[in-house]
Design an enzyme around this catalytic site. Structure first.
Site, PDB file in Angstrom:
ATOM      1  N   SER A 173       0.852  -1.191   0.000  1.00  0.00           N
ATOM      2  CA  SER A 173       0.000   0.000   0.000  1.00  0.00           C
ATOM      3  C   SER A 173       0.888   1.242   0.000  1.00  0.00           C
ATOM      4  CB  SER A 173      -0.949  -0.033   1.206  1.00  0.00           C
ATOM      5  OG  SER A 173      -1.872   1.040   1.155  1.00  0.00           O
ATOM      6  N   HIS A 200      -2.701  -1.315  -3.277  1.00  0.00           N
ATOM      7  CA  HIS A 200      -3.857  -0.438  -3.099  1.00  0.00           C
ATOM      8  C   HIS A 200      -3.702   0.774  -4.004  1.00  0.00           C
ATOM      9  CE1 HIS A 200      -4.147  -2.184   1.250  1.00  0.00           C
ATOM     10  NE2 HIS A 200      -4.555  -3.043   0.322  1.00  0.00           N
ATOM     11  N   ASP A 297      -4.381  -4.710   6.109  1.00  0.00           N
ATOM     12  CA  ASP A 297      -4.602  -5.656   5.020  1.00  0.00           C
ATOM     13  C   ASP A 297      -3.381  -6.559   4.876  1.00  0.00           C
ATOM     14  OD1 ASP A 297      -5.904  -6.878   2.900  1.00  0.00           O
ATOM     15  OD2 ASP A 297      -5.079  -5.472   1.422  1.00  0.00           O
TER      16      ASP A 297
END
Length: 358
Positions: A173, A200, A297
């Site tokens: 991310s 992401h 995540d």
């Protein structure tokens, strides 16, 4: 800075946007210490105020956002969040900014000036606060330690034979695109890996990201489109707005599908979805990798990979722009190795090497 209000400099050539962004940040617990209308003013403001974070527009008169990022990272390194147009062209320039040292980006809806920014206020504030925590003292956004030997297509110091049918799932991310590129470009083609990347990123950006990975690597890299079958030497990038699911395995290939199930941890694609499905489905060696990023995540996903007998790697704190995702993964107790970003490719290869009896 933990517990204190982060200090920000807001840079945009639109007076309306500077005011809107400043109001949003102030309302969300970020102190705006100065604003700037172009890159030259931005450099001066940052070096004078030494903020914790900068929000940087890309297209500005005189000195644009790209040049401003380069100057700031050279003169007074500061975490920078780029504000990008939600377009393919905006994606290309944004990736250049990340290469120059920016930590992450945030897409502005509807063009340069839009009251629809207010609908994304919570997301913006969260991202600004996360970027403010990034460590750029060693320019970790762009420096990943060990680099690939591009002439041979991989990590030059690695060698040996590898187990067939190995799959690698990479989660990343904030601060991740340059690290993912370094990792993928360092994997040798003869390892014949099947690689799934969950970064992401919004939908206008993931196809461009796949193109960049394809250009940097000996592997064939594409954005997943639904119903893809992936074999050795191929990489699939999860598209923005869709979860990437491993739906079947056989004959040395994986069958994948996309869905628009609800976001997990506020993100779609979510690495947890891909990792859990890989743990349930993959019929060969499986490696999970959690790289820099904010949030949690990947933690549930690597636990599933670990429980399925796979090998799990996490990026270490010193090389992570934001240590949120790796930290949460490590806290599960399911991570086998914590490595600097530059050592991740070697860790992957060691995990899939054939054991040779003396």
């Amino acid at each position: 800075m933990s517990g204190a209000r982060p200090k920000a400099v807001v840079v945009d050539d639109s007076h309306f946007m500077r005011t809107l962004l400043s109001d949003m940040l102030e309302g969300g617990g970020v102190t705006v210490v100065d604003t700037a209308a172009n890159g030259a003013e931005a450099v001066t403001a940052v070096c004078e105020h030494r903020p914790d974070v900068v929000t940087m527009d890309l297209q500005m008169p005189e000195v644009d956002g790209l040049e401003a990022v380069e100057r700031i990272m050279a003169d007074c390194p500061t975490p920078i969040l780029m504000l990008s147009a939600h377009t393919a062209d905006g994606a290309d320039v944004t990736f250049e900014a990340l290469e120059k040292g920016a930590v992450d980006f945030f897409t502005k809806p509807g063009g340069e000036v839009s009251t629809r920014m207010s609908s994304k206020e919570d997301q913006l504030v969260r991202k600004v606060k996360a970027v403010a925590e990034a460590d750029v003292s060693g320019n970790s956004a762009t420096s990943t330690g060990r680099t690939a030997d591009r002439s041979t297509g991989g990590v030059a110091s690695e060698g040996g034979e590898y187990r067939d049918g190995a799959t690698v799932v990479v989660a990343s991310s904030t601060g991740g695109p340059t690290v993912v590129e370094s990792v993928v470009s360092s994997l040798p083609r003869d390892a014949d890996l099947r690689v799934l990347v969950v970064q992401h990123m919004p939908d206008a950006f993931t196809s461009r990201f796949a193109d960049r990975l394809d250009a940097a690597s000996e592997y064939d890299v594409v954005e997943a489109s639904g119903g893809d079958r992936i074999g050795g030497g191929e990489v699939l990038v999860a598209p923005g707005g869709n979860h990437l699911v491993v739906a079947g395995a056989g004959g040395g290939r994986l069958r994948t599908k996309l869905n628009e199930d609800p976001p997990e941890h506020g993100v779609r694609p979510a690495a947890d979805v891909t990792m859990r499905s890989a743990a349930e489905t993959v019929d060969g060696p499986l490696v999970g990798v959690v790289l820099t990023g904010m949030g949690a995540d990947g933690a549930d996903g690597i636990a599933a990979i670990h429980d399925a007998g796979g090998h799990v790697l996490a990026q270490d704190e010193s090389s992570s722009a934001v240590f949120g995702m790796p930290k949460r993964a490590i806290e599960t107790g399911c991570v086998d190795e914590v490595l600097p970003a530059g050592d991740i490719p070697g860790g992957v290869l060691e995990a899939i090497k054939l054991e040779v009896n003396a």
